[in-house]
Design an enzyme around this catalytic site. Structure first.
Site: not given
Lengths: 324, 259, 375, 297
Positions: C129-130, C132, C247, C358-360
């Site tokens: 997967q590209g 990020s 995902e 991220s969790n944020e």
């Protein structure tokens, strides 16, 4: 240029209602404005002149002796007749009231038109009618365009306020036959009391409302005095209605009347979300409240933290001075 | 007598409602859906007549699969049977489509009288009963605060912006009721158990012989072009009264030509 | 609500899967997992994809017409659960199955579906997967990898990071910017890029734990043909959202649950008699089970219902934070026998609150998309 | 563990819907503080005449499952009123004598807040209230609640103290715990919804406070807690072995969600008139009683 039809409302005593001005101004934006009058037979020369002054190019009068005794259908039949008379009508404009919406609904089915309800603004964009609505208490604006058929639109009262040039209109008079239509019969009628001499809350250009902060039924007089000094309608928050200061029919808000005036003055109203939903499309909002943290101040163009019983008498007096 | 009651499922009005900015459709994902209170009242009018005369009461809705719960609720209240018009092609249907589909379903069932709410809490258009009446070529008696049903005639009082009317029409006709009409009965547990055995029919557009393209192709449609969240009103001038605020207000009004 | 028939079908599926797993999980993997070389590990994992396909367990929730089994998320979750209990390997086709396949089913052409799906399902082609990028962080709209239009296709230039399976991947599901002047969310396009080409340079990223699950990939004018563009130019954001919603779904949470469950079992076995830790262990144990019940609740709802999103949107936060807490408790109370495990696990789980969004960002998504708070 | 279904049956869905709409109508979305210390906005007879107190009793092979009761209790918690519906449903479900009784029923539970030998009786402060003396016996009669003192900590529970303590079967104790956990998750859901509405309306620094990340993250955490509180109640309803521990944990989560909701409300959040403390008081008392049931479950 194509025509734009407006349904002119007439009171049982025969007077043209205030909404005619808004409808004809709106129709002028879309095409040649036509005033359609569904009425009992008689002399209508005064109406014709009045409608010409409001900008009508044509006045289409559909007469029937049954007009006053049948519910909504005579107006539908009149508009349908006008629609086939003016072959190129791009739009039909009706006041957004209980009856107006139903007339518009039946007419839209009849002529295969697209329907927009409770518009607060209309424009012509590339020959297509675009209507703007304010929904969910003014939180969202929705623009819609009507295609594939004529546009039938109900307009919120008080939402369009502009001057148009007066005309000497053409007059077309027809006689409607209503004998075989599917309609309910009106057996009696009680007019809502309008003895205050103030404008109707729904269509008023200025509204002065009082809330719980007014304190009592007697003190509500102060709200009425300011309204009269401004030629405004009187309104109230739900809290004031629940407290018995004033009748339910004057409640502004989500569960009362939704208003869209040029100026809204809130006295002693904290600004619950349900109230805001009924007035936040007003062009200018003014509030006077003792509580500096009242939520209504987040919505006001001019807010005064103060006691309405000292501020408002001063305002009324100053307004009188300005007049003289 | 055969009475069809039009019912609708709406979002529970807790909290704020939202529009999907992409489609302009009501974002029904946010809150729970419940039966509209005005639908409950319409059903109550029909059930009272059923209690007196034994009339047959059919509830009809058009909506997503989840609307079946609203119909079961109506059956638990006492309706005899339910009809659910369910078709993917109806997602986002406007009043034009909705009224013609409802009219087709009503014709499909047969009726002496149709009862609906005057306006739903989500759409608040208030035009569906009149539009359905036009499709069916029957009179509409709408916004009634009181309804009296007799063998072949219905009458009631109608609230308008300009006063109260008493109106009457011969059946078949369409009636719509307002919030002033009586509260709905409280559904019972026994009623619920009975409701599980009552018929609930699901109709698709093809069951009603409607082909969206040919049936609606030639009528005008209102299409939402933009949806914008109105910018929150920003606070303007705010002053604290120090003795002269009343005059300042008068000056503000004069400057804005409101005087 | 499942009918009796559906319930029976699920029970039949469950026993069939259990038996198949019992017979097919390689003994070498089950017994000697710790001592296998990297090459052996990769071979077994790759072969596992092929075994799944032969056994009829690949693409359980994908429609039959695309070579899947036409079952639901429920079966997908059940199978993952059983596979983990049976200590089955994790195949290499994961990205292709859970990211590429749903994206193509949602947005691909018939020709793309026919070309790629069979090879994803039979394990022939491995995907990476590209999305990020080094400078985009958690903000996908900040993607700056460029796709410049040339005759018959595009030339891709830029850098992607946190790419799992990069080294062995045949193809990359790649998000690139096609129109720098278009507004955010309308300037991206999704591509199906061939990784075995000149101009693709892969450098592994060594993590805090010392392992190298991820790589950074540099693309220098790598060609991708028009036929390998997903949907229209500028629709990349929409396609990526389909992919990411997947995902974050139940399948990932289920496999994480099984890993955390085994850590939890280790904690209970080694620390269960410590009165001072009883309350803490009990609460963690309940929370581990709640992850499982949360998945069950979610997959039991209609996929398009509002409750489904409400239920799934919190999964990533639940398991990632829980896993960190179990590893901290393990680290704080480790013994010579468990110290290797907990030290590695502690470092490994540092990443869990960062990857997969991220969790944020996850909390922002919940507050805006579930609760409707203003941006 | 095999995964079957976690969803309620039709009885649960319809009953919860009916009860929710009756409560919405009766309270007219009023703030809890406007009615909880006075008269209930909904009459007990409205509920009992419609037979909802018998929803957990098997008749003609049909009754609500515990999962269905979770759905009902959740709806009940979303709009808290001071009526003994859940205690009556559970008493009638587990005691034949209670099922025959024509009126609301409750029970008495020892809790850590009370001296030994004293039980907490939810709704014991209501006149003519009866309680189950012994769930293990089919012949033991109901007893009229002889209240020692009323417990005013949670006005929504109208509780009293009694020197009689009910004997519970393990099943009754377990199911009551799960139903109260579900009620708690409904309360948590409501408190979070109210806090979200408040965060959208309350303006600070020219913006609604709900646009600030610190507030968003509080609310996301509160949402997660409320969502998991519901999941824990659902789990408890389907897995008897873990029912009691999941119920206790569910109430812990609901309490945390309400605490966060109060935090988001700022200063107004801890005032009497805002009413959020009534939710907190209710939940804390439920947790005391569910903990007290632990010896039986």
């Amino acid at each position: 240029m194509s025509t734009a039809l407006t349904l002119i409302e007439v009171s049982p005593s025969g007077e043209i209602r205030g909404s005619a001005k808004m409808l004809l101004a709106a129709a002028t934006r879309l095409g040649t404005p036509v005033a359609v009058l569904s009425t009992t037979p008689g002399d209508h020369s005064e109406h014709v002149k009045q409608l010409g002054d409001l900008g009508a190019h044509h006045v289409f009068i559909a007469e029937s002796t049954q007009t006053d005794s049948l519910l909504a259908t005579p107006a539908v039949e009149s508009l349908a007749a006008a629609f086939s008379h003016f072959e190129t009508s791009a739009a039909v404009l009706v006041t957004n009231s209980v009856e107006g919406r139903e007339i518009a609904g039946r007419l839209a089915v009849r002529i295969g038109g697209g329907l927009t309800i409770d518009a607060i603004d209309i424009t012509l964009v590339n020959d297509r009618v675009v209507a703007r609505n304010s929904v969910f208490g003014g939180a969202f604006d929705v623009e819609s365009s009507i295609h594939g058929g004529p546009a039938v639109i109900t307009l919120r009262q008080g939402s369009i306020d502009e001057e148009v040039t007066a005309h000497t209109p053409d007059l077309i008079t027809i006689t409607l036959s209503l004998t075989s239509v599917a309609a309910a019969t009106i057996t009696s009628r009680t007019e809502a009391p309008t003895d205050s001499g103030r404008p109707d809350l729904r269509g008023a250009a200025t509204v002065v409302s009082g809330g719980r902060g007014v304190g009592s039924k007697e003190d509500f007089l102060l709200v009425e005095q300011l309204a009269d000094a401004l030629g405004a309608a009187v309104g109230a928050s739900r809290a004031a209605v629940d407290a018995g200061y004033i009748t339910h029919s004057l409640q502004v808000g989500q569960t009362g009347t939704i208003v869209s005036p040029q100026l809204y003055i809130a006295l002693g109203i904290s600004g619950a979300i349900q109230h805001l939903a009924g007035m936040q499309t007003a062009k200018v909002i003014v509030a006077v409240n003792k509580d500096p943290d009242a939520p209504i101040f987040d919505f006001t163009d001019f807010g005064i933290v103060g006691d309405i019983f000292t501020v408002i008498p001063q305002t009324i007096e100053a307004l009188h001075r300005f007049r003289h | 007598m055969k009475i069809i009651v039009l019912v609708k499922q709406v979002p529970d009005t807790w909290g704020e409602r939202s529009l999907d900015s992409a489609t302009g459709a009501l974002d029904r994902s946010a809150p729970d859906n419940i039966i509209d209170e005005i639908s409950d009242r319409s059903l109550e009018v029909a059930l009272r007549h059923k209690d007196e005369t034994g009339a047959e009461v059919i509830v009809l809705t058009m909506g997503p699969a989840s609307a079946a719960v609203a119909l079961r609720h109506c059956l638990a209240m006492g309706a005899d049977s339910a009809v659910h018009v369910l078709d993917d092609a109806l997602a986002g249907a406007d009043v034009t489509w909705t009224s013609s589909v409802l009219a087709a379903a009503i014709t499909h069932e047969g009726f002496d009288m149709v009862i609906a709410g005057n306006e739903s809490t989500d759409g608040r258009g208030g035009v569906i009963p009149a539009m359905v009446a036009e499709h069916l070529s029957v009179p509409h008696l709408t916004s009634l605060s009181e309804v009296h049903i007799a063998v072949d005639v219905v009458n009631g009082s109608r609230e308008t912006d300009y006063g109260t009317l008493t109106v009457t029409a011969r059946l078949p006709a369409i009636v719509s009721v307002t919030e002033q009409s009586p509260d709905a009965r409280f559904p019972s547990f026994k009623g619920l158990l009975k409701a599980k055995k009552k018929p609930l029919a699901t109709l698709s557009l093809s069951d009603l012989s409607i082909n969206p393209e040919t049936s609606f192709g030639s009528t005008g449609r209102s299409t939402i072009t933009t949806v914008t969240r109105r910018p929150a009103r920003t606070a303007g001038i705010k002053i604290v009264d120090s003795g002269n605020a009343g005059v300042e207000l008068a000056e503000f009004l004069a400057a804005g030509r409101f005087v | 609500m499942p009918t009796t028939q559906e319930r029976n079908a699920r029970e039949v599926f469950t026993s069939a899967a259990r038996v198949w797993l019992q017979e097919n999980v390689p003994a070498r993997w089950r017994e000697n997992r710790g001592s296998l070389s990297e090459k052996e590990t990769d071979e077994i994992r790759h072969e596992w994809d092929r075994q799944l396909h032969r056994g009829g367990f690949a693409g359980l929730s994908l429609p039959k017409e695309f070579g899947g089994q036409g079952l639901s998320m429920v079966e997908e979750v059940i199978f993952h659960d059983l596979a983990a209990q049976a200590q089955a390997p994790d195949g290499l086709a994961r990205i292709g199955r859970i990211l590429t396949a749903p994206s193509l089913i949602g947005h691909g052409t018939d020709e793309q579906l026919a070309r790629f799906l069979p090879k994803i399902l039979n394990g022939d082609e491995i995907w990476c997967q590209g999305f990020s990028e080094p400078n985009a962080g958690s903000d996908l709209a900040g993607v700056s990898c460029r796709a410049v239009k040339v005759d018959g296709g595009y030339l891709i230039s830029g850098r992607k990071t946190w790419t799992s399976f990069a080294k062995m991947a045949h193809r990359c599901l790649l998000l690139a910017q096609t129109d720098p002047s278009a507004p955010r969310h309308k300037n991206l396009t999704m591509f199906l890029l061939d990784m075995k080409q000149p101009g693709v340079n892969i450098s592994p990223i060594k993590q805090a734990s010392g392992l190298t699950h991820f790589a950074e990939v540099q693309f220098d004018d790598v060609f991708v043909s028009d036929a390998d563009r997903v949907s229209t130019e500028g629709s990349g954001w929409k396609v990526a959202m389909t992919t990411l919603m997947n995902e974050r779904g139940g399948v990932e949470a289920t496999s994480r649950y099984v890993e955390i469950r085994s850590d939890m079992d280790l904690l209970l076995a080694t620390l269960g008699d410590r009165p001072d830790l009883r309350k803490q262990l009990d609460e963690l144990d309940i929370r581990v089970e709640l992850v499982h019940w949360q998945v069950s609740k979610a997959v039991d709802l209609e996929l398009d219902s509002p409750d489904f999103f409400r239920a799934t949107s919190i999964l990533k936060l639940l398991w990632s934070e829980l896993w960190q807490e179990t590893s901290i408790l393990g680290l704080e109370n480790m013994t010579p026998e468990t110290s290797d495990h907990w030290r590695l696990q502690y470092l490994e789980t540092r990443a869990s609150s960062i990857y997969s969004g991220s969790n944020e960002i996850q909390r922002n998504i919940i507050s805006e998309r579930v609760l409707g708070l203003p941006r | 563990m095999t995964l079957l279904t976690t969803r309620p049956g039709e009885i649960g869905l319809l009953a919860a819907g009916a009860i929710r709409s009756a409560l919405v109508k009766a309270t007219d979305q009023a703030n809890i503080s406007s009615y909880i210390e006075g008269q209930s906005p909904l009459a007990w007879s409205d509920i009992s005449d419609a037979g909802w107190d018998l929803v957990g009793v098997t008749e003609d092979d049909e009754s609500a499952t515990l999962r269905d009761l979770v759905e009902i209790a959740k709806a009940w918690g979303e709009i808290t009123v001071q009526l003994p519906l859940l205690t009556t449903i559970m008493a009638k479900r587990h005691s034949a004598r209670a099922a025959e009784h024509d009126g609301p029923v409750t029970f008495s539970i020892p809790t850590q807040a009370l001296a030994a030998g004293t039980g907490m009786v939810p709704f014991g402060h209501i006149a003519h209230m009866h309680m189950v003396a012994d769930f293990t016996s089919d012949t033991s009669s109901l007893v009229a609640v002889q209240s020692l003192t009323s417990d005013i900590f949670a006005p929504s529970l109208r509780a009293a103290h009694s020197s009689h303590i009910t004997t519970f079967t393990a099943e009754a104790a377990r199911e009551i715990s799960v139903v109260w956990a579900a009620e708690g998750s409904g309360i948590a859901k409501r408190a979070v919804a109210d806090a979200v509405t408040y965060a959208k309306q309350r303006m600070q620094f020219g913006k609604p406070i709900g646009s600030f990340q610190a507030v968003k993250h509080h609310l996301s955490n509160a949402h997660m807690d409320a969502e998991q509180a519901e999941t824990a109640a659902v789990w408890g309803s389907l897995d008897p072995t873990n029912a009691h521990r999941s119920a206790v944990y569910s109430l812990d989560l609901s309490i945390r969600a309400v605490e966060l909701a109060i935090q988001v409300h700022g200063g107004i959040g801890f005032t009497w008139e805002m009413g959020l403390h009534f939710y907190l008081r209710h939940l804390i008392t439920l947790r005391e009683m569910v903990t007290g049931l632990g010896d039986h479950a």
